[in-house]
Design a protein around this motif. Structure first.
Motif, PDB file in Angstrom:
ATOM      1  N   ILE A  90     -42.007   5.018  -7.788  1.00 24.58           N
ATOM      2  CA  ILE A  90     -41.201   6.883  -7.169  1.00 24.58           C
ATOM      3  C   ILE A  90     -40.804   6.792  -6.224  1.00 24.58           C
ATOM      4  O   ILE A  90     -39.718   7.192  -5.676  1.00 24.58           O
ATOM      5  CB  ILE A  90     -41.532   7.511  -8.314  1.00 24.58           C
ATOM      6  CG1 ILE A  90     -42.465   7.163 -10.088  1.00 24.58           C
ATOM      7  CG2 ILE A  90     -40.383   9.008  -8.369  1.00 24.58           C
ATOM      8  CD1 ILE A  90     -42.458   8.001 -10.878  1.00 24.58           C
ATOM      9  N   ILE A  94     -37.427   6.640  -3.708  1.00 24.56           N
ATOM     10  CA  ILE A  94     -36.298   8.415  -3.869  1.00 24.56           C
ATOM     11  C   ILE A  94     -36.568   7.997  -1.431  1.00 24.56           C
ATOM     12  O   ILE A  94     -35.980   9.071  -1.144  1.00 24.56           O
ATOM     13  CB  ILE A  94     -36.586   9.185  -3.748  1.00 24.56           C
ATOM     14  CG1 ILE A  94     -38.036   9.779  -4.189  1.00 24.56           C
ATOM     15  CG2 ILE A  94     -36.385   9.247  -5.588  1.00 24.56           C
ATOM     16  CD1 ILE A  94     -38.195  11.309  -4.732  1.00 24.56           C
ATOM     17  N   PRO A  98     -37.330  14.624   1.476  1.00 22.86           N
ATOM     18  CA  PRO A  98     -37.810  16.592   1.235  1.00 22.86           C
ATOM     19  C   PRO A  98     -38.358  16.682   0.301  1.00 22.86           C
ATOM     20  O   PRO A  98     -38.465  16.456  -1.045  1.00 22.86           O
ATOM     21  CB  PRO A  98     -38.418  16.681   2.040  1.00 22.86           C
ATOM     22  CG  PRO A  98     -38.162  15.933   3.366  1.00 22.86           C
ATOM     23  CD  PRO A  98     -37.207  14.733   3.035  1.00 22.86           C
ATOM     24  N   ASP A  99     -37.429  17.129  -0.804  1.00 23.45           N
ATOM     25  CA  ASP A  99     -36.287  17.844  -1.906  1.00 23.45           C
ATOM     26  C   ASP A  99     -37.027  17.219  -3.339  1.00 23.45           C
ATOM     27  O   ASP A  99     -37.378  17.415  -4.009  1.00 23.45           O
ATOM     28  CB  ASP A  99     -35.093  18.083  -1.785  1.00 23.45           C
ATOM     29  CG  ASP A  99     -34.955  19.412  -0.286  1.00 23.45           C
ATOM     30  OD1 ASP A  99     -35.713  19.764  -0.213  1.00 23.45           O
ATOM     31  OD2 ASP A  99     -34.218  20.028  -0.271  1.00 23.45           O
ATOM     32  N   ARG A 100     -35.915  15.997  -3.054  1.00 26.43           N
ATOM     33  CA  ARG A 100     -36.336  14.802  -3.998  1.00 26.43           C
ATOM     34  C   ARG A 100     -37.885  14.079  -4.968  1.00 26.43           C
ATOM     35  O   ARG A 100     -38.639  14.692  -5.928  1.00 26.43           O
ATOM     36  CB  ARG A 100     -35.774  13.611  -3.940  1.00 26.43           C
ATOM     37  CG  ARG A 100     -33.979  14.318  -4.584  1.00 26.43           C
ATOM     38  CD  ARG A 100     -33.109  12.664  -4.206  1.00 26.43           C
ATOM     39  NE  ARG A 100     -33.007  11.482  -4.454  1.00 26.43           N
ATOM     40  CZ  ARG A 100     -33.194  10.515  -3.886  1.00 26.43           C
ATOM     41  NH1 ARG A 100     -32.458  10.245  -3.465  1.00 26.43           N
ATOM     42  NH2 ARG A 100     -32.907   9.232  -4.609  1.00 26.43           N
ATOM     43  N   ILE A 102     -40.331  16.369  -4.394  1.00 30.85           N
ATOM     44  CA  ILE A 102     -40.956  17.413  -4.730  1.00 30.85           C
ATOM     45  C   ILE A 102     -40.674  17.664  -6.115  1.00 30.85           C
ATOM     46  O   ILE A 102     -41.177  17.808  -7.107  1.00 30.85           O
ATOM     47  CB  ILE A 102     -40.706  19.245  -3.848  1.00 30.85           C
ATOM     48  CG1 ILE A 102     -40.632  19.208  -2.709  1.00 30.85           C
ATOM     49  CG2 ILE A 102     -41.108  20.208  -5.060  1.00 30.85           C
ATOM     50  CD1 ILE A 102     -40.972  20.645  -1.952  1.00 30.85           C
ATOM     51  N   VAL A 103     -39.284  17.335  -6.067  1.00 35.30           N
ATOM     52  CA  VAL A 103     -38.643  17.166  -7.812  1.00 35.30           C
ATOM     53  C   VAL A 103     -39.354  16.554  -8.508  1.00 35.30           C
ATOM     54  O   VAL A 103     -39.817  16.415  -9.009  1.00 35.30           O
ATOM     55  CB  VAL A 103     -37.409  17.154  -7.754  1.00 35.30           C
ATOM     56  CG1 VAL A 103     -36.528  17.064  -9.220  1.00 35.30           C
ATOM     57  CG2 VAL A 103     -36.544  18.648  -7.271  1.00 35.30           C
ATOM     58  N   ALA A 104     -39.971  14.959  -8.101  1.00 35.32           N
ATOM     59  CA  ALA A 104     -40.482  14.176  -8.600  1.00 35.32           C
ATOM     60  C   ALA A 104     -42.051  14.186  -8.590  1.00 35.32           C
ATOM     61  O   ALA A 104     -42.269  13.944 -10.417  1.00 35.32           O
ATOM     62  CB  ALA A 104     -40.208  12.989  -8.043  1.00 35.32           C
ATOM     63  N   ILE A 106     -42.894  17.221  -9.670  1.00 32.59           N
ATOM     64  CA  ILE A 106     -43.005  18.308 -10.929  1.00 32.59           C
ATOM     65  C   ILE A 106     -42.851  17.572 -11.748  1.00 32.59           C
ATOM     66  O   ILE A 106     -43.926  17.792 -12.506  1.00 32.59           O
ATOM     67  CB  ILE A 106     -42.347  19.446 -10.316  1.00 32.59           C
ATOM     68  CG1 ILE A 106     -41.734  20.236  -8.834  1.00 32.59           C
ATOM     69  CG2 ILE A 106     -41.815  19.941 -11.274  1.00 32.59           C
ATOM     70  CD1 ILE A 106     -41.231  21.551  -8.544  1.00 32.59           C
ATOM     71  N   GLY A 107     -42.595  16.612 -11.685  1.00 36.44           N
ATOM     72  CA  GLY A 107     -42.385  16.081 -13.034  1.00 36.44           C
ATOM     73  C   GLY A 107     -43.005  15.466 -13.743  1.00 36.44           C
ATOM     74  O   GLY A 107     -43.102  15.294 -14.609  1.00 36.44           O
ATOM     75  N   LEU A 108     -43.851  14.414 -12.460  1.00 39.00           N
ATOM     76  CA  LEU A 108     -44.806  13.513 -12.577  1.00 39.00           C
ATOM     77  C   LEU A 108     -46.233  14.658 -13.062  1.00 39.00           C
ATOM     78  O   LEU A 108     -47.367  14.476 -14.070  1.00 39.00           O
ATOM     79  CB  LEU A 108     -45.350  13.344 -11.103  1.00 39.00           C
ATOM     80  CG  LEU A 108     -46.536  12.115 -11.001  1.00 39.00           C
ATOM     81  CD1 LEU A 108     -45.614  11.023 -11.587  1.00 39.00           C
ATOM     82  CD2 LEU A 108     -46.583  11.772  -9.613  1.00 39.00           C
ATOM     83  N   TYR A 110     -46.079  16.848 -14.933  1.00 39.61           N
ATOM     84  CA  TYR A 110     -45.524  18.036 -16.495  1.00 39.61           C
ATOM     85  C   TYR A 110     -46.085  16.744 -17.381  1.00 39.61           C
ATOM     86  O   TYR A 110     -46.741  16.539 -18.523  1.00 39.61           O
ATOM     87  CB  TYR A 110     -44.309  18.082 -17.031  1.00 39.61           C
ATOM     88  CG  TYR A 110     -43.991  19.548 -16.721  1.00 39.61           C
ATOM     89  CD1 TYR A 110     -44.900  20.803 -16.623  1.00 39.61           C
ATOM     90  CD2 TYR A 110     -43.608  20.114 -15.634  1.00 39.61           C
ATOM     91  CE1 TYR A 110     -44.665  21.913 -16.733  1.00 39.61           C
ATOM     92  CE2 TYR A 110     -42.998  21.133 -15.280  1.00 39.61           C
ATOM     93  CZ  TYR A 110     -43.795  22.378 -15.546  1.00 39.61           C
ATOM     94  OH  TYR A 110     -44.053  23.963 -15.768  1.00 39.61           O
ATOM     95  N   ILE A 111     -45.825  15.360 -16.459  1.00 37.99           N
ATOM     96  CA  ILE A 111     -46.139  13.784 -17.479  1.00 37.99           C
ATOM     97  C   ILE A 111     -47.030  13.553 -17.932  1.00 37.99           C
ATOM     98  O   ILE A 111     -47.761  13.641 -18.722  1.00 37.99           O
ATOM     99  CB  ILE A 111     -45.410  12.511 -16.327  1.00 37.99           C
ATOM    100  CG1 ILE A 111     -44.038  13.188 -16.331  1.00 37.99           C
ATOM    101  CG2 ILE A 111     -45.926  11.507 -17.103  1.00 37.99           C
ATOM    102  CD1 ILE A 111     -42.792  11.663 -15.692  1.00 37.99           C
TER     103      ILE A 111
ATOM    104  N   LEU B 284     -43.674  16.735 -21.524  1.00 34.31           N
ATOM    105  CA  LEU B 284     -43.864  16.196 -20.844  1.00 34.31           C
ATOM    106  C   LEU B 284     -42.350  15.246 -21.027  1.00 34.31           C
ATOM    107  O   LEU B 284     -41.738  14.115 -20.175  1.00 34.31           O
ATOM    108  CB  LEU B 284     -44.297  15.255 -22.349  1.00 34.31           C
ATOM    109  CG  LEU B 284     -44.658  13.695 -21.894  1.00 34.31           C
ATOM    110  CD1 LEU B 284     -45.592  13.179 -20.620  1.00 34.31           C
ATOM    111  CD2 LEU B 284     -44.934  12.806 -23.176  1.00 34.31           C
ATOM    112  N   GLY B 287     -40.698  16.278 -17.950  1.00 36.96           N
ATOM    113  CA  GLY B 287     -41.268  15.714 -16.423  1.00 36.96           C
ATOM    114  C   GLY B 287     -40.473  14.341 -16.602  1.00 36.96           C
ATOM    115  O   GLY B 287     -40.455  14.091 -15.267  1.00 36.96           O
ATOM    116  N   LEU B 290     -36.962  14.929 -15.296  1.00 37.62           N
ATOM    117  CA  LEU B 290     -36.838  14.213 -14.105  1.00 37.62           C
ATOM    118  C   LEU B 290     -37.032  14.131 -12.973  1.00 37.62           C
ATOM    119  O   LEU B 290     -36.663  13.816 -11.888  1.00 37.62           O
ATOM    120  CB  LEU B 290     -38.410  16.420 -13.552  1.00 37.62           C
ATOM    121  CG  LEU B 290     -38.246  17.213 -13.476  1.00 37.62           C
ATOM    122  CD1 LEU B 290     -39.320  18.039 -13.000  1.00 37.62           C
ATOM    123  CD2 LEU B 290     -36.713  18.045 -12.006  1.00 37.62           C
ATOM    124  N   VAL B 291     -38.344  12.973 -13.141  1.00 33.55           N
ATOM    125  CA  VAL B 291     -38.659  11.796 -12.419  1.00 33.55           C
ATOM    126  C   VAL B 291     -37.397  10.604 -12.956  1.00 33.55           C
ATOM    127  O   VAL B 291     -36.792  10.409 -11.737  1.00 33.55           O
ATOM    128  CB  VAL B 291     -39.516  11.768 -13.366  1.00 33.55           C
ATOM    129  CG1 VAL B 291     -39.961   9.844 -12.074  1.00 33.55           C
ATOM    130  CG2 VAL B 291     -40.419  12.106 -12.835  1.00 33.55           C
TER     131      VAL B 291
END
Lengths: 307, 314
Positions: A90, A94, A98-100, A102-104, A106-108, A110-111, B284, B287, B290-291
């Motif tokens: 990931i 990208i 820096p911004d992306r 953080i977003v990625a 955050i996604g991680l 939750y995953i 999930l 998340g 987002l990724v």
């Protein structure tokens, strides 16, 4: 208990918090220092370390010490490899924008968290400490007959908590030797200083980033394995350490490793002491606001150099 | 057709479509859509700061909650009627965003995100700390009698839907107009290159502060409207998750596009709605989305459309 013994007890508890916090925050600090990347999923790597520790110990059985030692080896390794893979799949794609990033992450976050919820479940699960002798502590007081030593009721610490402090110091010393004395450390520092020049000198920057990200997550996992016999594993346990580690890294100065250690001791101890004497919510509010103010008025942190 | 005409057509068309949807969609989706429109207002507020000014805040839940509790608490504690309570909600969001903006804008980049996150966390904890009044996580219900504005019953399906639509339309059109104005254009210039904007003589700090205040106040308006239309205020709306949601919606729909926030909310709402019937771990999905977004569509749905097909899109 009197005020004195009470304070001693609070500072001992604070020292345990500080030890764990130093490990967790160090992981975040190394990643930020070398890669200039904010890893929001750091707390989830911590949680994952604790969950894997529970899983390993419950699978092995026998004396709790065997499972614990196995967990201390396996959990950081698995978490580190997972993080390295996430970095390669990931963050590298990208380009560490820096911004992306953080977003990625955050996604991680939750995953990892929700996958744990689906597999591990919503319950908190305990891990047996390998040893847990209660050690009573003496207290000295100047009384009528000069100095007297006595054993106040309730003033004690378990041997396991002492072990946590010692283990954290040992691991951090090893890490410090690794960074300052070894070739791996040299490569890391070269990448941190100037990644392009390092690349020109044949340092595989992409791979360094990958393993630094793994190392950072692994450190969080070590902290979690150490804490799980005291705290229990739970799928939401990564939230508080993430915020505390953030606070520590900021107060210490973003990217400054000695600063991180000093801040961890400062914050861990005061957290232990404040939460004994004040309402924990109020303590948290004050701490959070203080940190925000440090960032606003002294953005380089206490030990950091201005960027 | 000029680009301005095309954008006007797009905006008025969207609003008309939403109005028509009330008459043709089944009740369940009408209910969803009124919730979506209020959340879209929140996303529009967020998009103004993130998409147009280029400031990534992780603390917008504080503004949302400021509006929500400003309205809710003034009704609970001081027995205000609907309209004055709404004004209190708006005013508290305005004041809080001005204070936070003033402090947080001293930092930039990563520090800005962390500072806003910290302030929002402190706000959330403050709501818990004053649990006697706010009732913490449990929250409180806004009385039926308080949910009437200008003679419209906001707890009825029709009243709620058209109140949400009116609110959405006003914010949607106002922001669409604002980002085309010289002020909005300057914000975009700051987003693209702050140094250059400053060199050209713009007071970038004041511009950014104004952007935070406008964005925060719109978010607060959404919070107040949410409490009013759905009759509930709770500390959950002040958690980090509610700061991340607008980021998610805006990124999904397309940051820096006028239509993006609405598209993002609709998409995410139904994604979560569908997945929560399958698993309790519905975050999930958020998340994974987002990724995937950061990897493959950093411009979001509307942004990718603009890049590939409709170059005129606002």
């Amino acid at each position: 208990m009197d005020f004195g013994p009470h304070l001693l007890l609070a500072s001992l508890e604070g020292a345990v918090t500080a030890a764990i916090l130093a490990l967790t925050a160090m992981g975040l600090s190394i990643v930020f220092g070398v890669m200039r990347v904010v890893n929001v999923a750091h707390g989830e790597f911590y949680m994952l370390g604790a969950v894997i520790a529970w899983w390993v110990t419950s699978l092995i059985g026998g004396h709790p010490a065997i499972g614990f030692v196995m967990a201390l080896g396996i959990a950081p390794l698995v978490v580190g490899l997972l993080a390295a893979a996430a970095d390669k799949l990931i963050l590298q794609k990208i380009n560490y924008d820096p911004d992306r990033t953080i977003v990625a992450t955050i996604g991680l976050l939750y995953i990892i968290q929700q996958t744990t919820l689906m597999t591990f479940g919503p319950d908190a699960r305990p891990v047996q400490p390998p040893f847990n002798t209660r050690l009573a502590l003496p207290w000295f007081e100047y009384g009528e007959g000069g100095f007297a030593m006595f054993w106040p009721w309730g003033l004690s610490i378990t041997s396991y908590k002492l072990f946590v402090i010692v283990a954290a110091v040992a691991i951090l010393t090893t890490l410090w030797l690794l960074i300052t004395r070894s070739k791996i450390g040299l490569i890391m520092r070269a990448t941190q200083l100037d990644s392009e020049t390092a690349l020109a000198f044949g340092v595989p920057v992409d791979r360094v980033y990958m393993w630094v990200f793994g190392l950072g997550a692994g450190l969080a996992a070590v902290g979690a394995v150490l804490v799980v016999p005291i705290q229990q594993a739970h799928y939401l346990m990564g939230h508080d350490p993430l915020l505390l580690a953030f606070i520590t890294v900021i107060i210490g100065g973003l990217g400054s490793l000695p600063g991180t250690i000093i801040a961890a001791i400062l914050i861990g101890m005061s957290d232990g002491i404040i939460s004994v004497f004040f309402s924990p919510t109020l303590a948290k509010i004050i701490a959070t606001l203080l940190v925000a103010m440090v960032l606003v008025f002294r953005p380089q942190g206490l030990l950091g150099r201005s960027a | 057709m000029s680009n301005t005409q095309r954008s006007n057509l797009l905006h008025l068309g969207t609003i008309t479509l939403l109005a028509v949807a009330f008459f043709i969609l089944p009740t369940y989706h009408v209910g969803n859509l009124s919730r979506i429109m209020v959340l879209a207002v929140y996303a529009i507020g967020y998009n103004f700061l993130f998409g147009y000014t280029g400031l990534l805040s992780l603390g917008h839940a504080l503004f949302f909650a400021a509006g929500m509790y400003g309205l809710g608490l003034s009704m609970e504690l001081f027995d205000l009627t609907t309209a004055p309570a709404l004004v209190v909600g708006l005013a508290s969001a305005l004041v809080i965003s001005a204070v936070i903006g003033f402090l947080a804008l001293r930092t930039s980049g990563v520090s800005f995100m962390i500072v806003t996150l910290m302030f929002a966390q402190a706000g959330y904890l403050t709501i818990l700390y004053f649990g006697t009044y706010t009732r913490g996580d449990e929250g409180f219900v806004i009385q039926q009698a308080d949910r009437v504005l200008f003679g419209v019953d906001l707890s009825s399906d029709t009243g709620r839907y058209f109140a949400a639509l009116a609110l959405f339309s006003v914010c949607f059109l106002a922001v669409a107009h604002l980002v085309q104005s010289p002020f909005g254009r300057t914000l975009v210039a700051i987003r693209e290159n702050e140094e250059r904007a400053r060199m050209l003589g713009y007071d970038t700090v004041t511009h950014k502060l104004k952007a935070v205040i406008i964005s925060g106040t719109i978010s607060g308006l959404a919070g107040a409207a949410y409490a009013l239309l759905f009759g509930y205020a709770g500390a959950t709306f002040a958690t980090v998750q509610y700061s991340i949601f607008p980021l998610l919606w805006v990124l999904l729909g397309g940051a820096g596009t006028t239509i993006g926030p609405l598209i993002g909310v609709i998409f995410m709402f139904y994604l979560i709605d569908l997945s929560s019937s399958i698993t309790s771990a519905y975050m999930l999905i958020a998340g994974v989305v987002l990724v995937l977004l950061t990897l493959f569509a950093p411009q979001g749905l509307a942004g990718e459309l603009r890049k590939r097909v409709f170059k005129w899109m606002p």
